[in-house]
Design an enzyme around this catalytic site. Structure first.
Site: not given
Ligand code: PEP
Ligand code: MG
Length: 579
Positions: A190, A416, A439, A487
Site C-alpha cells: 500500500h 500474463e 505485473n 497495462c
Molecule cells: C498485470 O498483471 O500486470 C495486470 C495489469 O493485472 P493485475 O495487476 O490486476 O493483476
Molecule cells: Mg494481472
C-alpha cells in the site's frame, strides 16, 4: 561517497535532502505469555477501554479518508473497516473477558490474523504492515498516548523507515517528504501504491541503510533505486532542477500523446470505478486500457444481476463515450478473492483457479458478465474491447473469443502467463488484440510471488528475460498488424515506456496519476531513439536465439543502457554517472 544503498525503484524521480528516520515507539506487551489471565482486572472496564480505543482509531482513519482522494482514500477506508471488523473485535473482547488485559488481547488477536495473512501466501501478506499499524494505534490509545503520527519536519527531508503504514503514507506532505526509502515493503504494498499516487520518489526493499544517520544529506534516485550519501552538492542540485523542470512540463502536458517526431502513441488509463475514469479523462487519457471489473464488485457477497453489472459498467464507460475501452472480465482469485465468482482458498492461489479459470466452477458468471457488457456495448459508437485474464492456452482464447464476438464486441487476451506469450503469433490469429499484464507476467516468468517483498528484486519489469518476452509479443503483434498494449505497472515508468514503444508496443495503459508524466516524457523523444533504447537493452541478438547474447546482464544494466541512449539523444535524466 558512492552509492550506499540499493533497492527496488517504485516511483521514479529524484530527491536530495537530509535523511530523517521514522522511529515508531515499541510497545512491549507480554506476548510470550499471551494466554495468561489476570483475575484482578476489571473485565468490563477493559472491554470498554478497548472498544473506545479501536473506535477512535477507526474514526481517525475515516477522517483521513475524507481528506484524501483516489487509492489513498480507498485504502484508508479499508483500514477503518479493519478497525471495526466485528470478527476480530469479538475475538479480542472474548479474550479480555477471560481475564486477559486489553493490550495483550489486542496484540494476541491481531498477531494471529497477521500470521494467517502471511501463511495465506496471497496479497494479504503485504497487508501485515497495516495490521501492525492498527495494533500500534490501538495500543497507543490504551496506554493513553497520542496515536503515533509522522514527524512533521519544517524543511524538506527524505524519510527512511522500515515500512510505512498506509495511513502514514497518505498523510505525507510531498512538499516536505521529498523521497521515501523503505527497508521492507514490496512494489505492490500500500505504501508503494500511495507514494505513486502522490508522485513521491520511492524505493522499497532497500539494503544498506544502517549507517545513514538523521541529518545526513542523501540523494534518492527513484528511477534507478539507489540512495547516495553526501553526494556532490552541485551535481545533486542540478538533478533536482532537472526533475523540477520535468514536473513542470508534465503538469502542463495535454494529449494526444505523440513522440517528439510526431508519431502518435496511445496512453490509456487503468481504472476500476467512475472516480478513476473521471481523473483519467482530466489528465488526457485517450480511453480505458484496463477496466478491472473484479474490483468494482469485490465487497459483494452475491453475484450482482446482469442489469446491476451493466449499470455499474455503464457508469464508468460513459466517461469515455467515443473512445477505446478495454474491459477485463473478472480477474477473481489469487490476490483478489471474489467468493461469488467461484474462488476458494487454495494452497497456491497464484497458480490456481484464477481469472478465466474460474469459469470451470461457475461458467454462468462469465456468461452473465459478457451479457452485461453486451448491453453497454449496444449504446456505443466504438465497440467495447473485452479481454480475459490468466489465459494459458490457445483453446481458452478461442473459446473466449467466440463468446465475445457473438455478442458484437472485440475479443482480446491478457498476456500474463508465459505459456501464451510463447504462442503470441498463433494467438493473434484467433483474437484481435493483446494486453501485456507485466505485473503477473513478471511474477510467472521470474517465479517470484508478487506479494512477497523478499523476492522484490525479481519482480522488476526491467529484468532482461521479461523485456525479451515483451519484445517477442510486440514483434508478433507487429507481424500480424494487431494491437499489443502494456497495462501492467511497467507502463507507468516513463523510461521503460519509451523502451516498450521502441519494441513496437502500440499503447500504454497506466494509473491516471502517471499519464501526464509519461506523456510529456515521450513527447521529448523521437521514435527512432525509443527503438535504439530497446535494441540497447535487448542486444543485437534479440529474436535470434543462436546469436551470441549481447543484451543486458541484469535489470540495473538494462535501465542504464536505456538511460545512456536517451542521454545520447539529449534527453537528460542526469543519472548516467551512477548516482
Ligand atoms: C498485470 O498483471 O500486470 C495486470 C495489469 O493485472 P493485475 O495487476 O490486476 O493483476
Ligand atoms: Mg494481472
Amino acid at each position: 561517497m558512492g552509492i550506499v544503498s540499493k533497492g527496488v525503484p517504485v516511483v521514479s524521480g529524484v530527491a536530495y535532502a537530509p535523511a530523517l528516520w521514522l522511529r515508531k515507539p515499541q510497545f512491549h506487551d507480554d506476548t510470550t505469555n499471551s494466554n495468561a489471565t489476570d483475575q484482578t482486572i476489571d473485565c468490563a472496564r477493559e472491554v470498554r477501554r478497548f472498544t473506545e480505543a479501536a473506535d477512535q482509531v477507526a474514526e481517525r482513519f475515516n477522517e483521513r479518508a475524507l481528506q484524501t482522494v483516489g487509492s489513498a482514500s480507498d485504502i484508508l477506508t479499508v483500514s477503518a473497516a479493519m478497525a471495526t471488523d466485528p470478527a476480530w473485535r469479538k475475538a479480542t473482547i472474548d479474550l479480555i473477558n477471560t481475564g486477559v488485559p486489553a493490550t495483550r488481547a489486542t496484540t494476541t488477536t491481531l498477531g494471529e490474523i497477521a500470521r494467517k495473512f502471511v501463511a495465506s501466501g496471497t496479497v494479504l501478506a503485504d497487508r501485515v504492515t497495516d495490521l501492525v499499524d492498527l495494533r500500534d494505534r490501538i495500543l497507543a490509545g490504551l496506554h493513553g498516548l497520542p496515536e503515533m503520527d509522522l514527524p512533521q519536519p519544517d524543511s524538506p527531508v527524505v524519510l527512511l523507515c522500515d515500512d510505512l503504514a498506509p495511513a502514514d503514507t497518505a498523510a505525507l506532505d510531498p512538499k516536505m517528504i521529498q523521497g521515501l526509502v523503505c527497508r521492507h515493503s514490496g512494489p505492490t504494498s500500500h505504501s508503494a501504491i500511495i507514494a505513486r499516487q502522490m508522485g513521491i520518489p520511492c524505493i522499497v526493499s532497500t539494503q544498506g541503510l544502517d549507517n545513514i544517520e538523521d541529518g545526513t544529506l542523501v540523494l534518492v534516485n527513484g528511477t534507478k533505486g539507489t540512495v547516495k550519501v553526501n553526494p556532490d552538492p552541485g551535481h545533486a542540485r542540478s538533478l533536482v532542477a532537472l526533475e523540477e523542470a520535468r514536473h513542470e512540463a508534465a503538469s502542463k502536458w495535454v494529449g494526444p500523446a505523440k513522440t517528439r517526431d510526431g508519431i502518435r502513441t496511445y496512453l490509456y488509463a487503468n481504472v476500476q470505478n467512475r472516480v478513476g475514469a473521471l481523473q483519467a479523462k482530466e489528465v488526457g487519457a485517450e480511453g480505458i486500457g484496463l477496466l478491472r471489473t473484479e474490483l468494482a464488485f469485490i465487497g459483494h457477497t452475491m453475484e450482482p444481476s446482469i442489469e446491476a453489472q451493466a449499470r455499474a459498467y455503464q457508469n464508468i464507460t460513459d466517461v469515455f463515450p467515443d473512445d477505446r475501452i478495454i474491459v477485463r472480465t473478472l480477474d477473481a482469485g489469487s490476490d483478489k478473492p471474489v467468493a461469488w465468482a467461484g474462488t476458494q482458498p487454495e494452497e497456491n492461489p497464484a497458480l490456481g483457479v484464477r481469472g478465466l479459470r474460474t469459469r470451470g466452477r461457475r461458467p454462468e458468471v462469465l456468461e452473465h458478465q459478457l451479457d452485461a457488457l453486451a448491453i453497454v456495448n449496444e449504446g456505443r459508437n466504438d465497440p467495447l474491447n473485452v479481454m480475459a485474464p490468466m489465459v494459458a492456452t490457445l483453446e481458452e482464447a478461442a473459446e473466449f473469443a467466440e463468446k465475445v464476438r457473438t455478442r458484437g464486441m472485440v475479443p482480446g487476451v491478457m498476456i500474463e502467463v508465459p505459456a501464451i506469450a510463447f504462442l503470441a503469433g498463433p494467438l493473434l490469429e484467433i483474437i484481435d488484440f493483446v494486453s501485456l499484464g507485466t505485473n503477473d507476467l513478471t511474477q510467472y516468468l521470474m517465479a517470484a510471488d508478487r506479494t512477497n517483498p523478499h523476492v522484490a528484486t525479481y519482480l522488476d519489469a526491467w529484468q532482461p528475460a521479461v523485456l525479451a518476452m515483451i519484445n517477442s509479443v510486440a514483434r508478433a503483434a507487429g507481424a500480424t498488424g494487431k494491437r499489443a498494449c502494456v497495462c501492467g505497472e511497467a507502463a507507468a515508468d516513463p523510461v521503460l515506456g519509451a523502451v516498450l514503444l521502441g519494441m513496437g508496443v502500440t499503447g500504454l495503459s497506466m494509473a491516471p496519476s502517471a499519464i501526464r508524466t509519461v506523456g510529456s516524457f515521450i513527447g521529448q523523444i523521437n521514435l527512432e531513439t525509443c527503438k535504439r533504447a530497446a535494441t540497447a537493452v535487448l542486444g543485437a541478438s534479440a529474436g535470434n536465439n543462436f546469436a551470441k547474447y549481447s543484451g543486458a546482464f541484469n535489470a540495473s544494466e538494462a535501465r542504464e543502457r536505456a538511460l545512456a541512449v536517451l542521454a545520447d539523444a539529449g534527453v537528460e535524466f542526469g543519472f548516467s554517472e551512477g548516482s
